[in-house]
Design an enzyme around this catalytic site. Structure first.
Site, short mmCIF file in Angstrom:
data_model
loop_
_atom_site.label_atom_id
_atom_site.label_comp_id
_atom_site.label_asym_id
_atom_site.label_seq_id
_atom_site.Cartn_x
_atom_site.Cartn_y
_atom_site.Cartn_z
CG HIS A 162 -1.71 -1.22 1.43
ND1 HIS A 162 -3.01 -1.30 1.02
CD2 HIS A 162 -1.41 -2.43 1.98
CE1 HIS A 162 -3.49 -2.51 1.31
NE2 HIS A 162 -2.53 -3.20 1.89
CG ASN A 206 -6.10 0.31 0.63
OD1 ASN A 206 -5.12 0.12 -0.07
ND2 ASN A 206 -6.08 0.11 1.93
CG HIS A 234 -8.33 -8.02 3.84
ND1 HIS A 234 -7.29 -7.29 4.33
CD2 HIS A 234 -9.06 -8.39 4.93
CE1 HIS A 234 -7.38 -7.22 5.65
NE2 HIS A 234 -8.45 -7.87 6.03
CG HIS A 292 -3.22 -10.42 4.49
ND1 HIS A 292 -4.49 -10.90 4.37
CD2 HIS A 292 -3.30 -9.11 4.14
CE1 HIS A 292 -5.29 -9.93 3.97
NE2 HIS A 292 -4.60 -8.85 3.83
CG ASP A 345 -0.78 -6.06 4.19
OD1 ASP A 345 -1.11 -5.13 3.43
OD2 ASP A 345 -1.55 -6.53 5.06
CG HIS A 353 -1.32 3.83 9.06
ND1 HIS A 353 -2.36 4.33 8.31
CD2 HIS A 353 -1.45 2.48 9.04
CE1 HIS A 353 -3.10 3.33 7.86
NE2 HIS A 353 -2.57 2.20 8.29
O1 DOR Z 1 -3.54 -3.66 8.38
C1 DOR Z 1 -3.84 -3.38 7.23
N1 DOR Z 1 -3.59 -2.15 6.72
N2 DOR Z 1 -4.43 -4.29 6.46
C2 DOR Z 1 -4.96 -3.98 5.25
O2 DOR Z 1 -5.55 -4.82 4.62
C3 DOR Z 1 -4.88 -2.61 4.75
C4 DOR Z 1 -3.74 -1.90 5.34
C5 DOR Z 1 -3.75 -0.41 5.05
O3 DOR Z 1 -3.96 -0.06 3.88
O4 DOR Z 1 -3.52 0.36 5.97
#
Ligand code: DOR
Length: 435
Positions: free
Chosen positions: A60, A92, A174, A228, A298, A302
């Site tokens: 991501h 996303n 997922h 995952h 994955d 953040h």
């Molecule tokens: O923990 C996660 N964070 N799992 C996901 O499937 C999405 C991801 C995110 O985009 O932050």
């Protein structure tokens, strides 16, 4: 530009051999080149191992729309340092990659910002079947069967049946059951501490959704990849599924379990949640016996500020592309797995599963996406050294042995002597639809 990589221990598809590799432009010209080969540059790889560059099929990278967390420039510098030469990114972002236009826009952004090769999944919604049927510049369809970061979710059985019945691209998902997660959350009043995350997104939520998705794929005879895998139950179930089904593990489900919440708190809050030490062992066993074929990160950054909010305000996700090869090489050094298995899990298998053209192996005519590693190099992971834009790692303070020292993307050195060469750009990954 011709580069001779001399005297490397090379992880070939069926053997580990001591050979010279010749790169000519973006391709591998020879896997058994004479010492005297004409070349513009010679890299002495004595004492080092050469692997196919890693293909991380689950990341991501947050661009467009969420670039305060991560962006393509920072994420792919981190890839270059970590030996990841290609990535497949999830939909996303903001806007979500659920239209052909959003997909084209992402590809255009990537062409100017990415230092490694790039590909982007097309995201499923309950009503974008026409998009899923017509997208071509994509490895496949991503479905969130269970919500996570963002609002992509397809939970209706009718919508799922149509996606599996009426599309041809491979699908990945997922898998966490929305109904179970919601019921658990209600029982725990939404959760008060991060350990509740593993009770809300529990073992049952994972196995119910994985069974449901595999049932859809088997009935509709559709290629399907389980992302995952986090539980022993799923690994056991996947042992009995057909060849249509493949599955993968992530570093956080191999290396972290609920006892680590005390030390790491919301930093290791993930969806699917981390589970128990017994689940760690089962996921490892699944990899070692071939039930799970891929290790992908994955990578879901953040900011630390966001992560440090009290649960359940804290978002799920952690960064990993920069350290995942080292985490696995460290295990090679500990005798848990072989370097050939690492190459298979991180390169050959994702290339095969997603039909990547000319990638995933050190073979004549294949793309010169390579990583040279020093199995004896020890280094500590420190937040302040991370290249990911979020600037932290859940493995901060850990010393690992076995690190990438040089990375090539399409024949160009993109990482060497501890530095990323920012001028290098990756290329759009091509897919071999005839396979
Ligand atoms: O923990 C996660 N964070 N799992 C996901 O499937 C999405 C991801 C995110 O985009 O932050």
């Amino acid at each position: 530009m011709r580069t001779l990589i001399r005297n490397a221990t090379v992880v070939l598809p069926d053997a580990v051999e001591h050979v010279n590799i010749l790169l000519d432009g973006p391709r591998i010209a020879s896997v058994d080149a004479p010492d005297s080969s004409r070349a513009d540059a010679v890299v002495d790889a004595s004492g080092l191992h050469l692997l196919p560059g890693l293909i991380d099929d689950q990341v991501h990278f947050r661009e467009p729309g969420l670039t305060h967390k991560e962006d393509l420039h920072h994420a792919t510098r981190a890839c270059a340092k970590g030996g990841v030469t290609s990535f497949l990114e999830m939909p996303n972002t903001k806007p979500t990659t659920t239209s052909l236009r959003a997909l084209d826009e992402k590809l255009a952004l990537a062409a100017s910002h990415c230092h490694v090769n790039y590909g982007f999944y097309i995201g499923a919604t309950p009503d974008n079947l026409d998009v899923l049927q017509t997208a071509t510049r994509t490895p496949g369809i991503k479905i969130f069967i269970g919500s996570s970061t963002g609002d992509l979710l397809v939970d209706s059985q009718q919508a799922l049946e149509r996606i599996f019945a009426e599309t041809t691209l491979p699908i990945c998902a997922h898998c966490e059951d929305e109904t179970t997660v919601k019921a658990n959350a209600a029982r725990l009043n939404g959760g008060h501490q991060v350990a509740d995350h593993s009770l809300i997104r529990d073992h049952k939520a994972a196995i119910i959704a994985t069974r449901r998705a595999v049932d859809l794929a088997e009935r509709h005879k559709h290629r399907f990849h389980v992302l995952h895998v986090s539980t022993a139950d799923e690994v056991e179930f996947l042992r009995g599924t057909s060849d249509l089904i493949t599955a993968e593990a992530c570093p956080h489900h191999l290396f972290f379990n609920i006892s680590d919440y005390v030390r790491l708190g919301t930093l290791i809050q993930m969806n699917p949640s981390i589970k128990t030490a017994a689940d760690n062992d089962a996921v490892w066993r699944g990899l070692l016996d071939g039930t799970l074929e891929v290790v992908a990160t994955d990578h879901a950054p953040h900011t630390l500020e966001e992560k440090r909010q009290p649960y359940p305000k804290s978002p799920s996700g952690l960064p990993a592309v920069e350290n995942y090869l080292a985490l696995l090489l460290n295990e090679v050094n500990q005798g848990r797995c072989t370097i050939s298995q690492v190459a298979s899990w991180t390169s050959a298998a994702p290339a095969r599963i997603w039909n990547l053209k000319s990638k995933g192996q050190i073979r004549e005519g294949f793309d010169a996406d390579l990583v040279l590693v020093d199995l004896n190099k020890s280094e500590i992971i420190l937040n302040e050294h991370q290249l990911t834009k979020c600037g932290w790692s859940p493995w901060h303070g850990e010393t690992l042995t076995g690190w990438p020292v040089r990375t090539w993307v399409m024949g160009q050195t993109v990482f060497a002597e501890g530095k990323v060469i920012d001028e290098v750009r990756g290329t759009e990954i091509l897919f071999d639809r005839l396979k």
